[in-house]
Motif scaffolding. Structure first.
Motif, PDB file in Angstrom:
ATOM      1  N   GLN A  24       0.832  -1.204   0.000  1.00  0.00           N
ATOM      2  CA  GLN A  24       0.000   0.000   0.000  1.00  0.00           C
ATOM      3  C   GLN A  24       0.867   1.255   0.000  1.00  0.00           C
ATOM      4  N   ARG A  60      -3.536  -1.166  -6.823  1.00  0.00           N
ATOM      5  CA  ARG A  60      -3.605  -0.148  -5.763  1.00  0.00           C
ATOM      6  C   ARG A  60      -3.053   1.197  -6.238  1.00  0.00           C
ATOM      7  N   PHE A 482     -17.177 -13.881   3.529  1.00  0.00           N
ATOM      8  CA  PHE A 482     -16.341 -13.197   2.535  1.00  0.00           C
ATOM      9  C   PHE A 482     -16.042 -14.095   1.342  1.00  0.00           C
ATOM     10  N   THR A 485     -18.811 -15.959  -2.659  1.00  0.00           N
ATOM     11  CA  THR A 485     -19.212 -15.106  -3.777  1.00  0.00           C
ATOM     12  C   THR A 485     -19.573 -15.914  -5.017  1.00  0.00           C
ATOM     13  N   LYS A 489     -12.792 -14.079  -7.413  1.00  0.00           N
ATOM     14  CA  LYS A 489     -12.548 -12.890  -6.607  1.00  0.00           C
ATOM     15  C   LYS A 489     -13.514 -12.864  -5.431  1.00  0.00           C
ATOM     16  N   LYS A 490     -12.971 -12.731  -4.240  1.00  0.00           N
ATOM     17  CA  LYS A 490     -13.787 -12.773  -3.039  1.00  0.00           C
ATOM     18  C   LYS A 490     -14.116 -11.364  -2.547  1.00  0.00           C
ATOM     19  N   ASN A 491     -15.119 -11.298  -1.667  1.00  0.00           N
ATOM     20  CA  ASN A 491     -15.476 -10.022  -1.074  1.00  0.00           C
ATOM     21  C   ASN A 491     -14.442  -9.609  -0.030  1.00  0.00           C
ATOM     22  N   SER A 492     -14.491  -8.345   0.343  1.00  0.00           N
ATOM     23  CA  SER A 492     -13.666  -7.889   1.460  1.00  0.00           C
ATOM     24  C   SER A 492     -14.212  -8.489   2.748  1.00  0.00           C
ATOM     25  N   VAL A 493     -13.344  -8.614   3.730  1.00  0.00           N
ATOM     26  CA  VAL A 493     -13.761  -9.152   5.025  1.00  0.00           C
ATOM     27  C   VAL A 493     -14.782  -8.224   5.658  1.00  0.00           C
ATOM     28  N   GLY A 494     -15.840  -8.813   6.209  1.00  0.00           N
ATOM     29  CA  GLY A 494     -16.890  -8.023   6.854  1.00  0.00           C
ATOM     30  C   GLY A 494     -16.989  -8.330   8.332  1.00  0.00           C
ATOM     31  N   VAL A 528      -6.079 -13.800   4.391  1.00  0.00           N
ATOM     32  CA  VAL A 528      -7.373 -13.231   4.795  1.00  0.00           C
ATOM     33  C   VAL A 528      -7.891 -13.952   6.035  1.00  0.00           C
TER      34      VAL A 528
END
Length: 639
Positions: A24, A60, A482, A485, A489-494, A528
């Motif tokens: 990042q 990014r 997460f 899906t 491609k997976k979702n962001s952690v919730g 993750v």
């Protein structure tokens, strides 16, 4: 003086390298350089000509550029872009196309004039490709060349799609993709067989003409090729080494990608070191491996001839250093991964008390537990600990479609044999066959197909855990949201992912946790899942006293193994225990032979595991320690 020290540290590096703490941080820095260039040229009324890359590496960077456009007014109206490459053949609307990639990750979110966007055309007839490539070059030249070219790097050392064997003066052209490159892309295409064999790419000569070149690389997966590109000899076998000839290049890396460069991997070869214990342990094991001697046979001459004279002077005599490190490595070995009862634990990796521990083995995918620590899993149960296993995701994207039909056919036949009406099941089965017959690469499965794939992996995991000795009430399926899906491609952690994990931890209150620390997992799921465990523990720490007495051990094995100097607990396995572990892995039949997503290691998972466990034991043996058939390795996470 500081500059002289830096030159000494980087003397093995043949081009400039900038290292940032994280991906990042590095991405923000690169985006800042691009933005500064755009602003500078806009102030002069000039257009900025950018060479852009695709893939995971620049995502990014593009996200930060979008943020700067929306929040800081960065305008792209005077920007002209040329993308490095495109698969061939490829429709621009395909999800795997670089047109789709650039639109989704950059162009749809900024104010660029679409007439200023140039991406190689994957729809051309092959006889028209050469003329297109020539015109691509002419367009770049007519604009005065590229102001800035950003690059990633493939594990073959390719830049763009300039594979090994590419000429340093090559121009834009049609190329054949390397087998490893296609393997790396297989997940995006739903299998290697669906990856195009060719691509249109800018040439190395085209890239070289850019006034500034930034090559970016993230993660330890890229560390070996980065070392070759930065420190190796110039060779067509590693096309990125040609960048050593440029006066306008900068490699921008995160710490993991830079980890195998000499100044980070073996710093004693280039500078004086502060010899804290881990570095000393790493250096002595490296020395023993390099000179092919057991630790206790290393001499002062060995130290002096391999850059470690400073250590010998500061902490010698060297025999004392050898004894210290030998003892440290020896003390990592234990046949009691849950702690040995009624024993002095001052020099053992695990505590003696409580004698019977509550343990949770977290498994990101339904087979990581037995692949990576199956021997230790079985031993913990055999030694009477209260062992739970928690499967964090369903793993339902990693099952072959043929298996779904096979299990459905079994179910239909079984129901028929006991007199059940199969009409509804047969209708679902027929719908599945129709869908699978027309299914496109990486198309999301229907809910019924996803369910069956999840059931297959669940029953395999139950079989493996039962074989290890667990009762059903100690086998937990978390199905973290997460992951669910239906897509690669997976979702962001919730929040729900963390709450589900907290609930299980509160229920068991473990004294010992095992979690996957294999962050080189090419799918990213291990990292993750590990971060979800950390988030749950950190929240519970504020209110639950038991958390402070809970130790977290990281395991590896599905993709890579810990280095010998990193290992803090090594659990030896007898030949019989190796066979028991293999049998547990075999319960995962859908992952045998050729799994859907094998990564870049063509060996079956059980073969990988056994080879790595044998190699760990061999490393210990060569250092002068006891000889075992195999070893599973662990590192304790320090909060």
């Amino acid at each position: 003086m500081a500059r002289l020290n830096l030159l000494e540290e980087t003397r093995y590096e043949k081009l400039p390298v900038s290292v940032y703490k994280s991906q990042q941080e590095a991405s923000i820095a690169v985006a800042g350089r691009i933005a500064a260039l755009i602003k500078k040229k806009s102030e002069k009324g000039e257009k900025t000509v950018l060479g852009l890359a695709t893939g995971v590496t620049p995502i990014r960077v593009y996200a930060e550029l979008i943020r700067m456009h929306k929040e800081e007014g960065l305008s792209f109206k005077n920007v002209i872009t040329f993308n490095l490459d495109e698969y061939y053949p490829m429709q621009p609307t395909a999800v795997q196309s670089y047109v789709t990639f650039m639109n989704e990750n950059l162009f749809n979110h900024i104010d660029i004039d679409r007439n200023n966007v140039h991406i190689p055309d994957g729809t051309l007839k092959q006889e028209d490709v050469a003329a297109f490539c020539l015109n691509y070059e002419r367009q770049i030249t007519a604009l005065g060349g590229l102001d800035l070219q950003i690059l990633g790097i493939g594990r073959t050392g390719h830049i763009g799609f300039n594979e090994p064997g590419s000429a340093p003066n090559s121009g834009t052209r049609l190329v054949t993709l390397d087998d490893l490159t296609r393997s790396d892309a297989s997940r995006d295409f739903g299998g290697k067989q669906n990856v195009p064999t060719k691509a249109i790419t800018m040439g190395i000569g085209t890239i070289f003409k850019a006034r500034e070149i930034i090559l970016m690389a993230w993660s330890g997966k890229k560390a070996p090729i980065i070392k070759k590109a930065v420190e190796g000899e110039i060779s067509g076998e590693v096309p990125a080494t040609y960048l050593q000839l440029s006066d306008h290049v900068d490699f921008v890396l995160d710490e993991a990608a830079a980890s195998e460069l000499t100044r980070f991997d073996t710093p004693w070869l280039v500078k004086d070191c502060v010899w804290e214990n881990n570095l000393k342990k790493k250096a002595v094991i490296w020395l023993a491996t390099t000179v092919k001697k057991p630790i206790l046979k290393l001499t002062e001459e060995d130290y002096n001839n391999h850059g470690m004279a400073q250590l010998a002077v500061e902490q010698g005599p060297v025999y004392n250093i050898n004894i210290d490190i030998f003892n440290q490595v020896q003390h990592t070995i234990t046949g009691w991964p849950g702690g040995k009862p009624n024993a002095d634990d001052s020099q053992r990796p695990e505590r003696a008390l409580p004698a019977k521990k509550r343990s949770i083995i977290f498994s990101p995918h339904p087979d990581d537990d037995v692949i990576s620590m199956g021997g230790t899993f079985i031993r913990l149960v055999d030694q009477g600990h209260d062992v739970h296993v928690a499967y964090q995701t369903s793993g339902n994207t990693a099952v072959w479609d043929d298996d779904v039909l096979r299990y459905m056919e079994f179910t239909i036949d079984f129901n028929g044999s006991i007199g059940e009406d199969n009409t509804h099941l047969k209708n679902i089965y027929n719908e599945m066959r129709t869908f699978i017959a027309k299914k496109q690469p990486n198309q999301i499965d229907t809910q019924e197909i996803r369910d069956v794939k999840g059931f297959i992996r669940k029953t395999e995991a139950i079989a493996g855990a039962r074989y290890a000795g667990l009762h059903d009430d100690h086998i937990h399926f978390m199905a973290l949201p997460f992951y669910e899906t239906g897509k690669i491609k997976k979702n962001s952690v919730g929040e729900e992912d963390v709450l589900i994990t907290m609930e299980l931890l509160q229920k068991v209150k473990p004294q010992q946790i095992f979690a996957a620390g294999d962050f080189a997992d090419p799918h990213g799921t291990h990292l993750v899942c590990f971060n979800i465990i950390l988030a749950a523990l950190n929240r519970l720490r504020a209110t639950e006293d038991w958390v402070n007495d809970c130790w977290l051990w990281m395991y590896r094995g599905a993709w890579f193994e810990f280095e010998t100097w990193e290992i803090e607990m090594a659990v030896p396995l007898s030949p019989q225990e190796v066979l028991r572990k293999r049998a547990a892995i075999f319960k995962h039949q859908s992952q045998k032979d050729t799994p859907v997503f094998p990564g870049d290691d063509v060996r079956e998972f059980w073969v990988r595991a056994e080879d790595r466990n044998r190699e760990t034991a061999k490393c210990y043996d060569q250092l002068g320690l006891a000889e075992y058939a195999a070893m599973e390795a662990f590192v304790r996470y320090k909060f």
